[in-house]
Design a protein around this motif. Structure first.
Motif, mmCIF file in Angstrom:
data_model
loop_
_atom_site.group_PDB
_atom_site.id
_atom_site.type_symbol
_atom_site.label_atom_id
_atom_site.label_comp_id
_atom_site.label_asym_id
_atom_site.label_seq_id
_atom_site.Cartn_x
_atom_site.Cartn_y
_atom_site.Cartn_z
ATOM 1 N N TYR A 42 51.163 -55.480 -3.903
ATOM 2 C CA TYR A 42 50.584 -54.213 -3.444
ATOM 3 C C TYR A 42 49.489 -53.724 -4.386
ATOM 4 O O TYR A 42 48.401 -53.320 -3.947
ATOM 5 N N SER A 294 48.406 -38.478 -3.112
ATOM 6 C CA SER A 294 47.305 -38.254 -2.172
ATOM 7 C C SER A 294 46.452 -39.499 -1.934
ATOM 8 O O SER A 294 45.658 -39.531 -0.987
ATOM 9 N N PHE A 296 47.863 -42.858 -2.019
ATOM 10 C CA PHE A 296 48.637 -43.998 -1.543
ATOM 11 C C PHE A 296 49.636 -43.557 -0.481
ATOM 12 O O PHE A 296 50.040 -42.402 -0.440
ATOM 13 N N GLU A 297 50.054 -44.505 0.344
ATOM 14 C CA GLU A 297 51.085 -44.251 1.346
ATOM 15 C C GLU A 297 52.430 -44.115 0.638
ATOM 16 O O GLU A 297 52.890 -45.049 -0.014
ATOM 17 N N ILE A 298 53.067 -42.959 0.756
ATOM 18 C CA ILE A 298 54.336 -42.709 0.085
ATOM 19 C C ILE A 298 55.381 -43.751 0.468
ATOM 20 O O ILE A 298 56.176 -44.190 -0.371
ATOM 21 N N SER A 299 55.370 -44.175 1.711
ATOM 22 C CA SER A 299 56.367 -45.149 2.181
ATOM 23 C C SER A 299 56.239 -46.493 1.475
ATOM 24 O O SER A 299 57.185 -47.276 1.429
ATOM 25 N N GLN A 300 55.054 -46.768 0.918
ATOM 26 C CA GLN A 300 54.822 -48.039 0.221
ATOM 27 C C GLN A 300 55.211 -47.989 -1.253
ATOM 28 O O GLN A 300 55.281 -49.016 -1.920
#
Length: 403
Positions: A42, A294, A296-300
């Motif tokens: 990632y 803000s 990055f995707e929190i789920s990732q």
């Protein structure tokens, strides 16, 4: 009724078994290895533009302003000088006073920040500074408004004079626009304009190269033989990310290390090659959290991914370690307060991002005995510290509730 209670009890036992099973799966070596690889994959996809954007927002950069308020004051004076606008003696005195006060404030905050101190009620700094220097601000603001009003009148005069002169009108207009665009805007002063709030380098007297650090652990033999791992092989790696990212967590305070060692563990003593150390306080840690959230995707953001992102941020800004004066967190019942209470003081820590920068030192028999005595004393004192913490927080809560 009894049957219902029994069913509820066994239902709770079943859920507990599921949680234990889930925890064992999450913290198994295969699962952790997979999570580490996923984190690496990632992080590799993050663009340089994103790294640079977060870095500029969170870390001190070359050419950063010492204080935005100082810049505003000095830029306004420069504009007046370049355009033949002379400040009367009392206005000039007010200007010099504000520059002096703003400089002293910014310098003091820079020193406090370099020592890892978290400013108290920092969000109100601008308001308090303006209130304490209200007379000087009023003189400067009144002078600036007079210049703007005068330019507007000259423009009106040019427009409505009997002899129509387009050139004179345009010149008067441009003068007004120039004065308006360079007006002194100090109606509201955000705290970020009072000093450089970003993460910088720790003060020399706080962390020195060759300084002794400690690590409390129940795995001292394995660490001594095989060295440190930047990712723990337990619940920390599976469930919760550590505040300052992926690295080896040490402390300059042996008492803090003794808390983690317990009675059966040990305290490792070491030196660190502190090439460049960042210093982080609670307000700055909040800023990192906001920026990461803000961008990055929190789920990732698994714990392993979040730790690696934070580590890379420090490294990309030239730091091989990060220091915090106390446990990180905020609020009345924040985890940092509990951690400090358990540790018997401020939990200062140094996070080293590469284990190669750490040299573990041998311990003499006398040192081992001293460490063991400290560990026992720390464990025995823990219940009293917890009770004292609860009492103090209860007093604060009652006082807060009564207001």
């Amino acid at each position: 009724m009894k049957l219902k209670a029994v069913r509820k009890f066994w239902s709770g036992v079943k859920l507990l078994k599921q949680d234990i099973k889930s925890y064992r799966h999450e913290s198994s070596s295969k699962t952790l290895a997979l999570k580490r690889q996923e984190a690496e994959n990632y992080v590799e996809t993050i663009s340089d533009a994103t790294w640079d954007k977060i870095s500029k927002s969170v870390f001190e950069q070359k050419g950063d302003s010492r204080s935005i308020l100082l810049d505003k004051l000095q830029n306004y004076k420069k504009f007046c000088d370049e355009n033949g606008i002379e400040m009367p003696p009392d206005v000039l005195e007010a200007y010099k006073r504000l520059v002096h006060k703003a400089t002293v404030f910014a310098d003091r905050m820079a020193i406090a920040k370099s020592k890892g101190k978290t400013p108290k009620n920092y969000w109100d700094y601008g308001n308090k500074f303006k209130k304490n220097n209200q007379e000087a601000f009023s003189k400067l603001k009144e002078f600036a408004e007079k210049q703007q009003d005068s330019a507007m009148k000259n423009w009106d005069t040019a427009v409505f004079q009997s002899t129509y002169d387009p050139k004179a009108i345009e010149e008067a207009k441009q003068i007004y626009i120039k004065i308006y665009n360079n007006r002194l805007d100090v109606n509201y002063i955000p705290y970020e304009e009072m000093y450089n709030t970003k993460i910088g380098t720790v003060a020399d007297e706080i962390i020195k190269n060759g300084q002794i650090f400690y690590h409390g652990t129940k795995h001292q033999r394995a660490i001594t033989q095989n060295g440190f791992h930047v990712i723990p092989k337990n619940v920390q790696a599976a469930i919760a990310a550590r505040e300052l990212g992926q690295g080896v967590y040490l402390t300059p305070d042996k008492k803090v290390a003794s808390r983690y060692a317990g009675i059966r563990g040990g305290i490792l003593q070491m030196k660190v090659d502190t090439k460049k150390v960042a210093v982080v306080n609670n307000a700055q840690m909040d800023a990192i959290s906001r920026e990461v959230g803000s961008n990055f995707e929190i789920s990732q953001l698994t714990p392993a991914t979040l730790e690696l992102i934070i580590k890379k941020l420090f490294q990309r800004n030239g730091y091989n370690a990060a220091y915090t004066k106390e446990a990180l967190g905020s609020g009345l019942f924040a985890p940092n307060k509990i951690v400090d209470a358990l540790a018997g003081g401020k939990q200062s820590q140094l996070v080293v991002f590469d284990p190669k920068d750490i040299t573990i030192l041998d311990k003499t028999l006398r040192r081992r005995i001293e460490n063991q005595s400290l560990q026992i004393g720390t464990v025995l004192a823990t219940p009293a510290r917890i009770l004292n913490y609860i009492r103090e927080e209860r007093k604060k809560y009652i006082k807060h509730k009564s207001i």
